[in-house]
Enzyme design. Structure first.
Site, PDB file in Angstrom:
ATOM      1  N   PHE A   1      30.937  91.615 -40.277  1.00 46.18           N
ATOM      2  CA  PHE A   1      32.022  91.561 -41.240  1.00 46.18           C
ATOM      3  C   PHE A   1      32.981  92.821 -41.247  1.00 46.18           C
ATOM      4  O   PHE A   1      32.352  94.064 -41.148  1.00 46.18           O
ATOM      5  CB  PHE A   1      31.546  91.323 -42.381  1.00 46.18           C
ATOM      6  CG  PHE A   1      32.573  90.787 -43.659  1.00 46.18           C
ATOM      7  CD1 PHE A   1      32.833  89.603 -43.664  1.00 46.18           C
ATOM      8  CD2 PHE A   1      32.939  91.699 -44.449  1.00 46.18           C
ATOM      9  CE1 PHE A   1      33.889  89.235 -44.823  1.00 46.18           C
ATOM     10  CE2 PHE A   1      33.886  91.269 -45.416  1.00 46.18           C
ATOM     11  CZ  PHE A   1      34.313  90.039 -45.554  1.00 46.18           C
TER      12      PHE A   1
ATOM     13  N   ASP B   1      23.428  93.918 -44.247  1.00 48.93           N
ATOM     14  CA  ASP B   1      24.194  93.479 -45.016  1.00 48.93           C
ATOM     15  C   ASP B   1      23.668  91.813 -45.305  1.00 48.93           C
ATOM     16  O   ASP B   1      23.693  91.090 -44.504  1.00 48.93           O
ATOM     17  CB  ASP B   1      25.565  93.333 -44.417  1.00 48.93           C
ATOM     18  CG  ASP B   1      26.685  92.787 -45.521  1.00 48.93           C
ATOM     19  OD1 ASP B   1      26.212  92.114 -46.481  1.00 48.93           O
ATOM     20  OD2 ASP B   1      27.553  93.409 -45.536  1.00 48.93           O
TER      21      ASP B   1
ATOM     22  N   TYR C   1      28.888  87.513 -55.701  1.00 48.27           N
ATOM     23  CA  TYR C   1      29.608  86.612 -56.232  1.00 48.27           C
ATOM     24  C   TYR C   1      29.595  85.443 -54.985  1.00 48.27           C
ATOM     25  O   TYR C   1      30.214  84.320 -55.145  1.00 48.27           O
ATOM     26  CB  TYR C   1      31.248  86.945 -56.063  1.00 48.27           C
ATOM     27  CG  TYR C   1      31.838  87.722 -54.941  1.00 48.27           C
ATOM     28  CD1 TYR C   1      32.310  87.027 -53.882  1.00 48.27           C
ATOM     29  CD2 TYR C   1      31.719  89.018 -55.015  1.00 48.27           C
ATOM     30  CE1 TYR C   1      32.873  87.784 -52.913  1.00 48.27           C
ATOM     31  CE2 TYR C   1      32.418  89.952 -54.088  1.00 48.27           C
ATOM     32  CZ  TYR C   1      32.662  89.158 -52.893  1.00 48.27           C
ATOM     33  OH  TYR C   1      33.082  89.849 -51.843  1.00 48.27           O
ATOM     34  N   LYS C   2      28.681  85.281 -54.147  1.00 49.72           N
ATOM     35  CA  LYS C   2      28.476  84.376 -52.989  1.00 49.72           C
ATOM     36  C   LYS C   2      27.541  83.615 -53.564  1.00 49.72           C
ATOM     37  O   LYS C   2      27.732  82.796 -54.636  1.00 49.72           O
ATOM     38  CB  LYS C   2      28.627  84.862 -51.627  1.00 49.72           C
ATOM     39  CG  LYS C   2      29.684  85.633 -51.280  1.00 49.72           C
ATOM     40  CD  LYS C   2      29.549  86.150 -49.884  1.00 49.72           C
ATOM     41  CE  LYS C   2      31.197  86.850 -49.579  1.00 49.72           C
ATOM     42  NZ  LYS C   2      30.897  87.942 -48.485  1.00 49.72           N
TER      43      LYS C   2
ATOM     44  N   ARG D   1      35.279  76.103 -42.439  1.00 45.51           N
ATOM     45  CA  ARG D   1      34.014  76.650 -42.659  1.00 45.51           C
ATOM     46  C   ARG D   1      33.581  76.086 -43.966  1.00 45.51           C
ATOM     47  O   ARG D   1      34.312  75.913 -44.974  1.00 45.51           O
ATOM     48  CB  ARG D   1      34.052  77.955 -42.651  1.00 45.51           C
ATOM     49  CG  ARG D   1      32.851  78.729 -42.973  1.00 45.51           C
ATOM     50  CD  ARG D   1      32.984  80.428 -43.242  1.00 45.51           C
ATOM     51  NE  ARG D   1      33.585  80.781 -44.353  1.00 45.51           N
ATOM     52  CZ  ARG D   1      33.431  81.877 -45.043  1.00 45.51           C
ATOM     53  NH1 ARG D   1      32.587  82.776 -44.474  1.00 45.51           N
ATOM     54  NH2 ARG D   1      33.985  82.033 -46.054  1.00 45.51           N
TER      55      ARG D   1
HETATM   56  C1  PLP Z   1      31.693  89.025 -48.429  1.00 48.38           C
HETATM   57  C2  PLP Z   1      31.325  90.181 -47.580  1.00 48.38           C
HETATM   58  C3  PLP Z   1      31.400  91.551 -48.005  1.00 48.38           C
HETATM   59  C4  PLP Z   1      32.306  91.885 -49.155  1.00 48.38           C
HETATM   60  O1  PLP Z   1      32.283  93.161 -49.467  1.00 48.38           O
HETATM   61  P1  PLP Z   1      33.218  93.635 -50.888  1.00 48.38           P
HETATM   62  O2  PLP Z   1      32.970  94.881 -50.833  1.00 48.38           O
HETATM   63  O3  PLP Z   1      32.243  92.676 -52.138  1.00 48.38           O
HETATM   64  O4  PLP Z   1      34.567  92.877 -50.883  1.00 48.38           O
HETATM   65  C5  PLP Z   1      30.847  92.652 -47.239  1.00 48.38           C
HETATM   66  N1  PLP Z   1      30.264  92.373 -46.079  1.00 48.38           N
HETATM   67  C6  PLP Z   1      29.978  90.811 -45.606  1.00 48.38           C
HETATM   68  C7  PLP Z   1      29.170  90.801 -44.563  1.00 48.38           C
HETATM   69  C8  PLP Z   1      30.407  89.908 -46.549  1.00 48.38           C
HETATM   70  O5  PLP Z   1      30.373  88.520 -46.157  1.00 48.38           O
END
Ligand code: PLP
Length: 411
Positions: free
Chosen positions: A124, A196, A221-222, A370
């Protein structure tokens, strides 16, 4: 597979009752809980109490009387079982991005003499950006991001690598790394691991302690349904906690913040990984959202996710209108997280047309539609209805309406 068969599967589903914990409009098929989980009723109730009673009436006394001050630790301990983490190793704080920064810096300090943060080009972007930003701050001679292809990771682990930083479940393809074997390989080469878990926590069973993971971060939040911009979490294995400091030495990570001393002295243990004042309203939402896990075993959630994904794929592949869709990523569902995806040159417009018909998924560059599979509230019949509407849209070319090709800022 007919619609009635799906209804029968829902009737036999031991998790079916959990859907009632969420606010979901009838007729809506929500396949984006991997990006923003829906609102749990318990959160609405809790936010009302926090705002109107705790903040509204009790005001600043609430830091003590409603234990606001302990929320980051308390919420962290509620997340820990989902990560396979014993108590004292998880804290809820900041955003995933900020936590990555804190742990990258701490991990580099734990592994002196090595400077490379290794990651994969499928990671990501924020993970890569945070490592680049840290490198810019401290200089490449102290932190250098090295990006390789996934399959080249084992060979690239040389004695310069301080930290192997990977996202467990790929946000585009859904592919899931073998956390145990990569952690072991990293350790054999003298590197630490930073996982992560943004698309893993609340989606797949995890065993951070058993796999001797060093550090991890993840999203609130996911799949944890903590609400838009919910605070994230971080994990630091107990064996490392008191050997290093994280660089964002804010007062809330101080051993005694209310002594107001000039010198920073980190709180022992995981508490030292906090920085500033917690976002109490958001953290209370996270706290309430996590209660659903008292009634759900992650193993059961995982097996239902695999069944729902299998059904999704079967229905798409069996539908003559959908031969233009191509499955994204790994076919073995046991080596994937909790999402399915399909390539199509018009994926963006198709997703917009689906949303217009109350089937909410999302689009990821360059050509992926997705769909998040969230078994706490998703029914077999929802998958059936989603694929039926998808076939209708693609079969009739509904997505060709130019309105569906207009790009919004958030896809
Ligand atoms: C959604 C996501 C994030 C989001 O990071 P924020 O700091 O909350 O914006 C980070 N890493 C991955 C792999 C994600 O899917």
């Amino acid at each position: 597979m007919q619609r009635a068969d799906c209804i029968a599967l829902d009737e036999a589903d031991s998790l079916a009752g959990l859907r009632a914990h969420f606010r979901l409009e009838e007729g809506l098929v929500y396949l984006d809980g991997n990006s923003l989980g829906p609102l749990p009723h318990a959160v609405a109730t809790r936010i009302d109490a926090v705002v109107n009673n705790e903040w509204g009436k009790d005001l600043i006394r609430s830091w003590n009387t409603h234990d606001w001050i302990d929320l980051p630790r308390k919420v962290g301990e509620k997340i820990a079982p989902l990560l396979g983490a014993a108590p004292g190793q998880v804290i809820c704080a900041d955003s995933t991005s900020v936590n990555l920064f804190k742990l990258l810096a701490a991990g580099l300090a734990l592994n002196p003499g090595r400077r490379v943060v290794m990651s994969s080009n499928s990671n990501f972007p924020t993970d890569l950006y945070m490592a680049q930003g840290l490198g810019q701050l401290v200089g490449e001679e102290h932190c250098e991001l090295k990006i390789v292809d996934d399959e080249d990771i084992p060979a690239a682990l040389d004695n310069n690598v301080a930290i192997l930083m990977l996202t467990h479940v790929d946000f585009r393809s859904g592919a899931m790394h073998d956390m145990q074997s990569l952690t072991r390989l990293a350790h054999e080469s003298g590197a630490l691991v930073l996982w992560d878990l943004a698309h893993s926590a609340g989606a797949v069973p995890l065993a951070l302690d058993d796999f001797e993971v060093d550090m991890a971060v993840g999203c609130g939040y996911k799949f944890l349904n903590g609400g838009p911009g919910a605070p994230a979490f971080l994990y630091v294995a107990e064996r490392h906690q008191d050997k290093v400091r994280q660089p964002l030495a804010g007062w809330m990570g101080h051993a005694a913040p209310f002594e107001f001393k000039t010198a920073y002295r980190p709180a022992p243990g995981i508490a030292g990984f906090a920085a500033g004042t917690p976002a109490v309203i958001s953290m209370a939402a996270m706290d309430a959202a996590l209660d659903v896990w008292q009634q759900a075993r992650i193993e059961d959630v995982r097996s239902k996710s695999i069944q729902l994904s299998e059904l999704f794929r079967h229905l798409v592949e069996a539908n003559p209108a959908l031969t233009g869709l191509e499955w994204v990523g790994e076919r073995d569902l046991h080596q994937r997280g909790s999402q399915v995806g399909f390539h199509h040159p018009e994926a963006y417009a198709i997703v917009q047309a689906l949303i217009a018909q109350d089937v909410i998924g999302d689009f990821r560059e360059p050509d992926i539609m997705r769909f998040g599979i969230c078994p706490l509230y998703l029914r077999f019949v929802d998958v059936f209805d989603a694929v039926a509407r998808l076939a209708d849209i693609v079969g009739k070319g509904v997505y060709r309406d130019p309105g569906f090709s207009q790009r919004s800022r958030v896809t």
